[in-house]
Design a protein around this motif. Structure first.
Motif, PDB file in Angstrom:
ATOM      1  N   ALA A   1      -8.960  76.030  35.910  1.00  0.00           N
ATOM      2  CA  ALA A   1     -10.336  76.065  36.423  1.00  0.00           C
ATOM      3  C   ALA A   1     -11.185  74.987  35.774  1.00  0.00           C
ATOM      4  O   ALA A   1     -12.000  74.348  36.440  1.00  0.00           O
ATOM      5  CB  ALA A   1     -10.941  77.440  36.173  1.00  0.00           C
ATOM      6  N   LEU A   2     -10.987  74.740  34.475  1.00  0.00           N
ATOM      7  CA  LEU A   2     -11.721  73.667  33.809  1.00  0.00           C
ATOM      8  C   LEU A   2     -11.327  72.319  34.382  1.00  0.00           C
ATOM      9  O   LEU A   2     -12.158  71.419  34.542  1.00  0.00           O
ATOM     10  CB  LEU A   2     -11.465  73.706  32.304  1.00  0.00           C
ATOM     11  CG  LEU A   2     -12.154  74.845  31.566  1.00  0.00           C
ATOM     12  CD1 LEU A   2     -11.667  74.895  30.129  1.00  0.00           C
ATOM     13  CD2 LEU A   2     -13.652  74.665  31.610  1.00  0.00           C
ATOM     14  N   PHE A   3     -10.059  72.152  34.711  1.00  0.00           N
ATOM     15  CA  PHE A   3      -9.594  70.899  35.277  1.00  0.00           C
ATOM     16  C   PHE A   3     -10.150  70.684  36.681  1.00  0.00           C
ATOM     17  O   PHE A   3     -10.545  69.576  37.044  1.00  0.00           O
ATOM     18  CB  PHE A   3      -8.060  70.892  35.303  1.00  0.00           C
ATOM     19  CG  PHE A   3      -7.479  69.669  35.929  1.00  0.00           C
ATOM     20  CD1 PHE A   3      -7.467  68.462  35.251  1.00  0.00           C
ATOM     21  CD2 PHE A   3      -6.941  69.721  37.199  1.00  0.00           C
ATOM     22  CE1 PHE A   3      -6.943  67.332  35.835  1.00  0.00           C
ATOM     23  CE2 PHE A   3      -6.413  68.600  37.792  1.00  0.00           C
ATOM     24  CZ  PHE A   3      -6.406  67.401  37.105  1.00  0.00           C
ATOM     25  N   ARG A   4     -10.207  71.752  37.480  1.00  0.00           N
ATOM     26  CA  ARG A   4     -10.629  71.615  38.880  1.00  0.00           C
ATOM     27  C   ARG A   4     -12.134  71.729  39.079  1.00  0.00           C
ATOM     28  O   ARG A   4     -12.656  71.429  40.139  1.00  0.00           O
ATOM     29  CB  ARG A   4      -9.910  72.649  39.737  1.00  0.00           C
ATOM     30  CG  ARG A   4      -8.424  72.414  39.777  1.00  0.00           C
ATOM     31  CD  ARG A   4      -7.734  73.408  40.669  1.00  0.00           C
ATOM     32  NE  ARG A   4      -6.310  73.264  40.632  1.00  0.00           N
ATOM     33  CZ  ARG A   4      -5.620  72.535  41.496  1.00  0.00           C
ATOM     34  NH1 ARG A   4      -6.227  71.913  42.457  1.00  0.00           N
ATOM     35  NH2 ARG A   4      -4.314  72.457  41.400  1.00  0.00           N
ATOM     36  N   GLY A   5     -12.858  72.251  38.109  1.00  0.00           N
ATOM     37  CA  GLY A   5     -14.304  72.345  38.217  1.00  0.00           C
ATOM     38  C   GLY A   5     -14.806  73.597  38.885  1.00  0.00           C
ATOM     39  O   GLY A   5     -16.008  73.729  39.124  1.00  0.00           O
TER      40      GLY A   5
ATOM     41  N   PRO B   1     -11.068  69.220  46.650  1.00  0.00           N
ATOM     42  CA  PRO B   1     -10.544  68.061  45.924  1.00  0.00           C
ATOM     43  C   PRO B   1     -11.226  66.780  46.376  1.00  0.00           C
ATOM     44  O   PRO B   1     -11.614  66.639  47.536  1.00  0.00           O
ATOM     45  CB  PRO B   1      -9.063  68.053  46.297  1.00  0.00           C
ATOM     46  CG  PRO B   1      -8.990  68.756  47.591  1.00  0.00           C
ATOM     47  CD  PRO B   1     -10.095  69.770  47.585  1.00  0.00           C
ATOM     48  N   TYR B   2     -11.368  65.872  45.439  1.00  0.00           N
ATOM     49  CA  TYR B   2     -11.943  64.573  45.751  1.00  0.00           C
ATOM     50  C   TYR B   2     -10.815  63.581  45.940  1.00  0.00           C
ATOM     51  O   TYR B   2      -9.969  63.432  45.069  1.00  0.00           O
ATOM     52  CB  TYR B   2     -12.859  64.096  44.629  1.00  0.00           C
ATOM     53  CG  TYR B   2     -13.355  62.698  44.844  1.00  0.00           C
ATOM     54  CD1 TYR B   2     -14.329  62.421  45.785  1.00  0.00           C
ATOM     55  CD2 TYR B   2     -12.827  61.634  44.131  1.00  0.00           C
ATOM     56  CE1 TYR B   2     -14.775  61.138  46.003  1.00  0.00           C
ATOM     57  CE2 TYR B   2     -13.266  60.342  44.337  1.00  0.00           C
ATOM     58  CZ  TYR B   2     -14.240  60.101  45.281  1.00  0.00           C
ATOM     59  OH  TYR B   2     -14.670  58.833  45.501  1.00  0.00           O
ATOM     60  N   GLU B   3     -10.815  62.941  47.072  1.00  0.00           N
ATOM     61  CA  GLU B   3      -9.810  61.930  47.361  1.00  0.00           C
ATOM     62  C   GLU B   3     -10.536  60.634  47.673  1.00  0.00           C
ATOM     63  O   GLU B   3     -11.202  60.521  48.695  1.00  0.00           O
ATOM     64  CB  GLU B   3      -8.960  62.353  48.553  1.00  0.00           C
ATOM     65  CG  GLU B   3      -8.208  63.639  48.284  1.00  0.00           C
ATOM     66  CD  GLU B   3      -7.601  64.222  49.549  1.00  0.00           C
ATOM     67  OE1 GLU B   3      -7.751  63.608  50.623  1.00  0.00           O
ATOM     68  OE2 GLU B   3      -7.002  65.279  49.447  1.00  0.00           O
ATOM     69  N   PRO B   4     -10.455  59.653  46.779  1.00  0.00           N
ATOM     70  CA  PRO B   4     -11.156  58.391  47.040  1.00  0.00           C
ATOM     71  C   PRO B   4     -10.657  57.741  48.315  1.00  0.00           C
ATOM     72  O   PRO B   4      -9.464  57.758  48.622  1.00  0.00           O
ATOM     73  CB  PRO B   4     -10.846  57.537  45.826  1.00  0.00           C
ATOM     74  CG  PRO B   4      -9.992  58.322  44.934  1.00  0.00           C
ATOM     75  CD  PRO B   4      -9.700  59.644  45.552  1.00  0.00           C
ATOM     76  N   GLN B   5     -11.596  57.184  49.073  1.00  0.00           N
ATOM     77  CA  GLN B   5     -11.258  56.564  50.354  1.00  0.00           C
ATOM     78  C   GLN B   5     -11.015  55.076  50.220  1.00  0.00           C
ATOM     79  O   GLN B   5     -10.487  54.460  51.106  1.00  0.00           O
ATOM     80  CB  GLN B   5     -12.383  56.808  51.353  1.00  0.00           C
ATOM     81  CG  GLN B   5     -12.605  58.279  51.619  1.00  0.00           C
ATOM     82  CD  GLN B   5     -11.390  58.930  52.225  1.00  0.00           C
ATOM     83  OE1 GLN B   5     -10.904  58.474  53.254  1.00  0.00           O
ATOM     84  NE2 GLN B   5     -10.888  59.971  51.603  1.00  0.00           N
ATOM     85  N   ARG B   6     -11.440  54.512  49.099  1.00  0.00           N
ATOM     86  CA  ARG B   6     -11.293  53.078  48.908  1.00  0.00           C
ATOM     87  C   ARG B   6     -10.108  52.800  47.999  1.00  0.00           C
ATOM     88  O   ARG B   6      -9.728  53.627  47.172  1.00  0.00           O
ATOM     89  CB  ARG B   6     -12.553  52.503  48.279  1.00  0.00           C
ATOM     90  CG  ARG B   6     -13.731  52.661  49.190  1.00  0.00           C
ATOM     91  CD  ARG B   6     -14.932  52.036  48.599  1.00  0.00           C
ATOM     92  NE  ARG B   6     -16.055  52.201  49.536  1.00  0.00           N
ATOM     93  CZ  ARG B   6     -17.250  51.769  49.305  1.00  0.00           C
ATOM     94  NH1 ARG B   6     -17.525  51.143  48.205  1.00  0.00           N
ATOM     95  NH2 ARG B   6     -18.198  51.947  50.181  1.00  0.00           N
TER      96      ARG B   6
END
Length: 73
Positions: free
Chosen positions: A50-54, A63-68
């Motif tokens: 939970a600490l890792f995932r927020g 989840p955050y997946e960068p688009q660039r």
């Protein structure tokens, strides 16, 4: 990348627009929009995860997946 939280829309591209058109735009719908009241006994991540995932609850994890690319493109 298709995890159910991403939506797409196709903006209108005018033939007189001086900029190159962006055919598809994508955005994330936060999962808390679909949970109005937190139900009891909602499954939880273990504390270290939970600490890792927020978040403590998998139902609210986005989840955050960068688009660039890493080069900045």
């Amino acid at each position: 990348m298709n995890n159910g939280q991403w939506r797409e829309w196709f903006p209108y591209a005018s033939p007189t627009d001086p900029c190159p058109p962006i055919p598809v735009k994508r955005y994330v719908v936060p999962p808390n929009l679909f949970i109005h009241f937190q139900p009891m006994n909602l499954p939880q991540f273990p504390l270290d995860e939970a600490l890792f995932r927020g978040t403590l609850w998998p139902a609210l994890y986005s989840p955050y997946e960068p688009q660039r690319s890493a080069k900045g493109g």
